[in-house]
Design an enzyme around this catalytic site. Structure first.
Site, PDB file in Angstrom:
ATOM      1  N   ASP A   1       0.847  -1.196   0.000  1.00 50.25           N
ATOM      2  CA  ASP A   1       0.000   0.000   0.000  1.00 50.25           C
ATOM      3  C   ASP A   1       0.887   1.252   0.000  1.00 50.25           C
ATOM      4  O   ASP A   1       2.019   1.211   0.497  1.00 50.25           O
ATOM      5  CB  ASP A   1      -0.850   0.061   1.275  1.00 50.25           C
ATOM      6  CG  ASP A   1      -1.818  -1.098   1.377  1.00 50.25           C
ATOM      7  OD1 ASP A   1      -2.155  -1.689   0.355  1.00 50.25           O
ATOM      8  OD2 ASP A   1      -2.223  -1.398   2.526  1.00 50.25           O
TER       9      ASP A   1
HETATM   10  N1  URA Z   1      -1.213  -5.882   4.013  1.00 49.53           N
HETATM   11  C1  URA Z   1      -1.687  -4.619   4.021  1.00 49.53           C
HETATM   12  O1  URA Z   1      -2.704  -4.332   4.647  1.00 49.53           O
HETATM   13  N2  URA Z   1      -1.007  -3.697   3.333  1.00 49.53           N
HETATM   14  C2  URA Z   1       0.134  -3.941   2.651  1.00 49.53           C
HETATM   15  O2  URA Z   1       0.711  -3.033   2.060  1.00 49.53           O
HETATM   16  C3  URA Z   1       0.614  -5.262   2.669  1.00 49.53           C
HETATM   17  C4  URA Z   1      -0.080  -6.218   3.353  1.00 49.53           C
END
Ligand code: URA
Length: 275
Positions: free
Chosen positions: A109
């Site tokens: 993310d």
């Molecule tokens: N899980 C999440 O919530 N975000 C990420 O970036 C990776 C795994």
């Protein structure tokens, strides 16, 4: 790529053994940029020179390369962003200039920091992400509140999300020295500096004052925003999230925003995992 002797080039290209390559050169069957070369010591630049044997152009097989990037917060995991946001690819600009086929293996993310692989090896990239391979990823999360034994057990056993139950996962509260290490790695520790620390911001500081805690979550699947949704589901929303390890690869002390090529040993282990 550096210049190399013509017979070595021909051997690397799989045209002939070095000895046979020398014979081909001596027989006048090899041309460099359209000119027949019979001199043994001739050097060629694989990136710039055109080498032909009996009139057929030969090239070196593309070497695959894989890098580990420490992605800071605020960078989108994409090669380009129409909205003009900073991209992980921009952090890899120097490497991409040399290896244009580099692409990110999966995604983090925008607000997640940590280990992101880039590779030119499509088979490796897709193999590592294949749900059947179950490659474990280790996340460190700063969360609101303090998960108790029941919350951790739910994370371990499986949480009902809107896209189904999660697979069994690793989950533990990080306290004492483990908590301090997590704070340092996530960048929310008292002495933290740099972009990630700023990202931790007020909420991170509030957690350090007692409103939050650090949790390690180890997942063998990779659904969209999975760690955040799992921690939300057990009542402990994520304040900051960091991926410290991908399978056996650990981010170590790679600085935020930096990238490094994987060693031969690391590549061998990854290939084994992906196969
Ligand atoms: N899980 C999440 O919530 N975000 C990420 O970036 C990776 C795994």
């Amino acid at each position: 790529m550096a210049e190399m002797r013509l017979q070595k080039f021909l051997a690397r290209a799989g045209v002939a053994s070095r000895r046979h390559a020398e014979e081909l050169i001596a027989e006048g069957r090899v041309a460099v940029n359209g000119v027949v070369v019979t001199e043994m010591g001739t050097k060629v630049d694989p990136a710039a020179d055109m080498v032909a044997v009996d009139g057929t152009v030969v090239t070196l097989p593309e070497e695959t390369v894989t890098f580990m990037l420490h992605k800071p917060a605020g960078f989108v995991t994409t090669m380009s962003d129409p909205a003009g946001r900073p991209t992980a690819a921009a952090l890899m600009a120097e490497e991409i200039a040399v290896h244009p086929s580099l692409f990110p293996v999966g995604r983090l993310d925008t607000d997640t920091t940590g280990l992101l692989l880039f590779t030119t090896d499509g088979e490796l990239g897709h193999g590592l992400l294949h749900p059947r391979r179950h490659v474990e990823k280790t996340y460190l999360a700063l969360v609101e509140g303090r998960p108790d034994g029941r919350d951790l057990a739910r994370l371990r056993e499986g949480v009902a999300l809107d896209d189904g139950m999660t697979l069994p996962a690793g989950a533990r509260l990080l306290e004492g020295a483990d908590g301090e290490r997590a704070a340092r790695l996530i960048g929310t520790g008292a002495g933290a500096s740099g972009r990630g620390a700023r990202h931790g911001g007020k909420r991170g500081r509030r957690a350090l004052e007692g409103a939050g805690s650090y949790v390690e979550v180890r997942l063998r699947e990779g659904r969209n925003r999975q760690v955040r949704r799992m921690l939300d589901a057990v009542g402990h929303p994520v304040i900051a999230l960091h991926r410290q390890a991908f399978g056996p690869l650990d981010l170590g002390d790679l600085a935020r925003g930096d990238a490094r090529p994987l060693s031969d040993g690391e590549m061998a282990v990854l290939k084994e995992l992906a196969s």
